[in-house]
Design an enzyme around this catalytic site. Structure first.
Site, short mmCIF file in Angstrom:
data_model
loop_
_atom_site.label_atom_id
_atom_site.label_comp_id
_atom_site.label_asym_id
_atom_site.label_seq_id
_atom_site.Cartn_x
_atom_site.Cartn_y
_atom_site.Cartn_z
N SER A 324 -9.27 -5.81 3.23
CA SER A 324 -8.70 -4.48 3.47
C SER A 324 -7.77 -4.52 4.68
O SER A 324 -6.68 -3.93 4.66
CB SER A 324 -9.83 -3.47 3.70
OG SER A 324 -9.29 -2.23 4.04
N GLY A 325 -8.19 -5.26 5.69
CA GLY A 325 -7.33 -5.42 6.87
C GLY A 325 -6.02 -6.09 6.50
O GLY A 325 -4.93 -5.62 6.87
N TRP A 327 -4.66 -6.19 3.61
CA TRP A 327 -3.87 -5.30 2.73
C TRP A 327 -2.98 -4.38 3.57
O TRP A 327 -1.86 -4.09 3.19
CB TRP A 327 -4.83 -4.45 1.89
CG TRP A 327 -4.12 -3.52 0.93
CD1 TRP A 327 -3.74 -3.79 -0.34
CD2 TRP A 327 -3.71 -2.18 1.19
NE1 TRP A 327 -3.12 -2.72 -0.90
CE2 TRP A 327 -3.08 -1.69 0.04
CE3 TRP A 327 -3.80 -1.33 2.30
CZ2 TRP A 327 -2.55 -0.42 -0.07
CZ3 TRP A 327 -3.27 -0.06 2.20
CH2 TRP A 327 -2.65 0.39 1.03
N HIS A 328 -3.50 -3.97 4.72
CA HIS A 328 -2.74 -3.03 5.55
C HIS A 328 -1.52 -3.68 6.19
O HIS A 328 -0.57 -2.99 6.56
CB HIS A 328 -3.63 -2.42 6.64
CG HIS A 328 -4.51 -1.34 6.11
ND1 HIS A 328 -5.72 -1.58 5.53
CD2 HIS A 328 -4.34 0.01 6.04
CE1 HIS A 328 -6.27 -0.44 5.14
NE2 HIS A 328 -5.44 0.54 5.43
N GLY A 329 -1.54 -4.98 6.35
CA GLY A 329 -0.37 -5.62 6.93
C GLY A 329 -0.59 -7.10 7.16
O GLY A 329 -1.73 -7.55 7.31
#
Lengths: 492, 412
Positions: A324-325, A327-329
């Protein structure tokens, strides 16, 4: 084309009016044209990517559907098709979002052991919305593989599902079962849904333009010069960043929800007053709901979820949060941010029994819930520091400054007015946050203020609508910033 | 009325109310003082024969009220800081909807230098100044064309079309004073009061022409074509200032280009001896009121000689210009400030006032070199009285129209 741009101000009413006027048969095509126009307004060349993702998953789903009933022999082909779809989709995402990050990381690792490495020249501009539509198309093809939804035969229909403009660039990441059926039907939006959608959009604009973009000025100032704004400045900025990121993301999502509703489409609620959560776990059920359910359904559960013992469960939680981390950047600080959230959640789980025992001794009261809410906010806000920083080194500098500089008086002596926002601007921000809090408390208790407003007489509704528009236009951060000193033209 | 029609009417009514509310907010937040520069232009009941255009050099130096007083020429100054030729090209077309200029005086300072910045059409560091200029005109197709052409690499260019996009954030600066109209009866110009020590500067127009390939050249073509199509005469100028060699080269470049390409002259005033560099510069690039008035006077003579039909002094249709000039003199009186002896003396230049200066010829005031230079520059406009027992310097200003003393100040 941003939702808060002049272009969108022209684009959306045009789309909406023609959508309402056109016969039902061509409504879908009109929305598809508008969606592609919307996407291409960022960079027309990147339309190739969304087309590629659409065609690959469209064809993949058809193949999956066709071979599903052919027994065990076709099972392998199905898997291969799914893998091919996922690899192709993720491949494009990797190439445009993570390739350079991966190369830089490998290069840094190699240089640590003394092997020089050169970075490839490939450095594309990140295509807008690629993470969102890639995940949406992947969820579709996985659902078809699992037999949860049938493959869509109508290519135009499917292309609209992938590119539906309100949720194309910032979510929510919709599932086929929710969005596809609505896009097929495209019922004529009721007057009430248009009205409600408009109100929802206004609320989204308020969050984005009045709160998020205003808070961003102070946050950027402080985070941009931590040596000039140490200690309590960084604490204050980090608290504000929690509201900035929420109002930015949730605001944009809310505008998307409102715009879609005006077109008769109900999208999934993406944020459900997350800062009123009383645990980190609850926070993640309320924050970016569609992304988190995506990770649960397509990563966490396939990895075994919580069925295979605590250790596997915690591993799965960590994997989900690290991904998820990422995915954010494409930055290690995002990965670290995800990892810390994962660790918090694991710790919460480990301490759950003790917490329950403790809760039995303390009566459930408003004060206790407040303590839990504030405690959760502090934990989450701590992680935002890593999210907002420019990298791990920067976040460590910020943390170091917080713990080594004692200057809490700056919160009271007017020093905060020197961080990019003057006194009046900060007051507007404070009042706006108060409105946000009140609305959040009502929503948390199931009271929808919007619905209450809509039940009022027309003159009151119009007063609210017009007041809200003026409030957004006047207090929102948009257009160019007026700077009186730039206008002193009388001299020259 | 059926339900759908009722709703349609309801939506239309709501949109009208919304638009009116936004307009009201716009009017409330609009920068009231900006309009002052153009107020006289739009309010005028006479045509402006001469339009002055260009950068701050034109804006500060060519004073329409002085042109009227000295030569009976009806002009308006549309000069603006850092204005480029492409902007002038469009602004001329926009303002031509409100007046029929016979002559455009275009100062070309900046034509060469500004064209090298950004896209060559506008100066990115001066968008706010350009915004002020474009704000003067209501939204129109031409304005849209101008904005989309000039600011083609600027994301926020639509702010130029919708003023509210820039002024909406002005809520935090609204003060009572904003609602009191500021009266600036300078017909667009803006003289400045102050000094820059340029003693020893040698005036010269010697420059080496350079090769000129800029975006602006294309707009020069367009501007000249537009003026020729509409019967507007063009007078290109280069007003004096403490020019560097680069500035002189730029002027020579323009002179060569205009001559070779269009057969037009450049009125280069950099070697005409109009300016006293001991008293007239405001800063390294601009002239103060005395310099401006002197240059304006020369320009007035030049125009009156070549375009006698533009001299309107005896035209009864232009009677209001004399009243406007009176108003301008009142405005100049309002610019006298206590404690600003040198600046106050600047305002004495010309036929409107007479100053009486009282100080001791043997005291420290007599050592003030700038004061001495100013007294010489002002000639008969000031009379010096030697008062041995004077405490500081006393200045008395008499309004020659009435013979009344309109300003008196003692400076220590």
């Amino acid at each position: 084309m941003l939702f808060n741009s002049f272009r969108f101000l022209l684009f959306f009413p045009t789309t909406l009016i023609l959508f309402h006027l056109l016969p039902k048969k061509v409504k879908g095509v009109w929305l598809l044209i508008c969606s592609y126009f919307f996407y291409m307004s960022w960079n027309p060349r990147y339309v190739v990517l969304i087309l590629f993702s659409t065609l690959v998953t469209y064809a993949g789903a058809l193949v999956l559907q066709a071979v599903r009933d052919r027994g065990e022999s076709a099972r392998k082909l199905q898997k291969l098709t799914l893998i091919a779809c996922v690899v192709l989709n993720l491949g494009v995402l990797f190439l445009f979002k993570y390739f350079r990050f991966a190369c830089a990381s490998v290069s840094a690792a190699l240089s640590l052991i003394g092997i020089p490495a050169t970075m490839p020249a490939w450095d594309p501009i990140l295509p807008v919305g690629i993470s969102f539509y890639t995940f949406q198309t992947m969820s579709y093809v996985i659902d078809v593989y699992r037999g949860k939804v049938p493959a869509e035969r109508n290519l135009l229909q499917y292309a609209l599902f992938v590119s539906f403009f309100p949720q194309l660039v910032a979510g929510p990441i919709e599932r086929c079962e929710n969005l596809m059926s609505q896009l097929k039907e495209l019922p004529r939006p009721s007057y009430a849904s248009v009205r409600h959608g408009f109100l929802v959009m206004l609320w989204g604009y308020f969050m984005k333009m009045v709160i998020a973009d205003r808070a961003a000025i102070l946050v950027d100032t402080v985070y941009g010069a931590p040596e000039q704004y140490p200690g309590a400045f960084i604490v204050a900025a980090t608290v504000l960043f929690a509201f900035q990121i929420y109002c930015d993301f949730a605001g944009y999502s809310t505008i998307a929800l409102g715009a879609a509703e005006m077109l008769g489409i109900r999208l999934t609620q993406n944020f459900e007053t997350p800062y009123l959560s009383t645990s980190v776990r609850e926070f993640w059920r309320r924050w970016h709901v569609t992304l988190n359910t995506w990770f649960v359904d397509y990563v966490y559960i396939p990895l075994g979820g919580s069925r295979k013992g605590k250790l596997v469960k915690y591993r799965n939680i960590l994997v989900v949060f690290l991904l998820s981390g990422l995915w954010h950047g494409a930055r290690w600080s995002y990965v670290l941010w995800g990892g810390i959230n994962g660790v918090f959640q694991i710790m919460e789980d480990l301490l759950a029994d003790r917490a329950k025992k403790c809760e039995k001794t303390v009566p459930d009261s408003f004060a206790f819930r407040c303590v839990k809410t504030v405690g959760t906010f502090v934990l989450i806000d701590f992680t935002w520091l890593f999210f907002r920083s420019n990298g791990i080194r920067h976040s460590l500098t910020l943390l170091g400054s917080i713990f080594t500089t004692f200057n809490p008086w700056i919160l009271f002596d007017g020093s905060l007015y020197t961080c990019g926002l003057g006194m009046k601007e900060l007051h507007v921000l404070a009042y706006s946050l108060l409105i946000l809090l009140v609305a959040g408390l009502f929503a948390h208790r199931g009271v929808r203020i919007g619905e209450r407003i809509e039940r009022q007489p027309v003159y009151f509704r119009w007063l609210v609508y017009i007041g809200a528009v003026l409030c957004i236009l006047i207090f929102g951060i948009w257009g160019s910033v007026y700077n009186a000193s730039n206008f002193i033209y009388f001299q020259f | 009325m059926n339900k759908n029609l009722r709703r349609a009417v309801g939506i239309a009514l709501f949109l009208v109310l919304l638009a009116l509310s936004v307009c009201a907010a716009d009017a409330f937040l609009d920068k009231t003082d900006v309009d002052e520069k153009y107020k006289q232009f739009f309010a005028s009941d006479t045509d402006f024969d001469v339009i002055v255009m260009g950068t701050s050099h034109a804006y500060n130096t060519i004073l329409p009220q002085e042109l009227w007083r000295g030569h009976g020429i009806a002009a308006y100054n549309w000069g603006q800081g850092n204005c480029t030729l492409p902007e002038d090209y469009y602004i001329l077309q926009l303002l031509s909807r409100y007046t029929t200029p016979k002559l455009v005086v275009m100062d070309l300072f900046g034509f060469v230098e500004f064209a090298k910045v950004g896209n060559g059409k506008y100066r990115p560091d001066s968008r706010d100044m350009q915004r002020v200029q474009f704000d003067a005109f209501p939204l129109s197709r031409l304005k849209y064309e101008a904005v989309t052409d000039i600011f083609d690499d600027y994301d926020n260019r639509y702010d130029f079309l919708v003023k509210f996009a820039i002024y909406h954030s002005r809520w935090s600066e609204i003060k009572k004073d904003n609602f009191k109209p500021r009266d600036i009866p300078q017909k667009g110009a803006g003289f400045v009061l102050g000094f820059y020590d340029a003693e020893g500067y040698v005036e010269s127009s010697d420059g080496t022409p350079r090769t000129l390939e800029t975006v602006g050249v294309g707009y020069l073509d367009k501007l000249i074509a537009y003026c020729r199509e509409n019967g507007i005469e063009l007078l290109f100028t280069y007003v004096p200032f403490t020019a560097t060699q680069e500035n002189r080269d730029a002027a020579a470049t323009m002179e060569k280009l205009l001559g070779e390409r269009y057969g037009l002259p450049l009125l280069n005033m950099m070697d005409k001896g109009l300016v006293d560099y001991r008293t007239d510069p405001y800063d390294a690039s601009h002239l103060n009121y005395i310099g401006a008035a002197a240059v304006t006077d020369y320009l007035g003579l030049y125009i009156a000689e070549r375009y006698p039909e533009l001299v309107r002094r005896d035209d009864p249709a232009y009677a209001s210009w004399d009243r406007d000039y009176d108003h301008y003199v009142d405005y100049k009186i309002s610019r006298f400030e206590e404690g600003k002896l040198h600046n106050n003396l600047l305002l004495l230049y010309g036929p409107d006032f007479h100053g009486d200066l009282y100080f001791s010829a043997s005291g420290p005031t007599a050592e003030d070199r700038l004061l001495g230079n100013l007294i010489r520059r002002l000639g008969e406009s000031v009379t010096v009285h030697d008062t041995a027992d004077a405490d500081g310097v006393l200045l008395e200003v008499t309004d020659k129209r009435t013979g009344e003393i309109v300003f008196r100040d003692r400076t220590h």
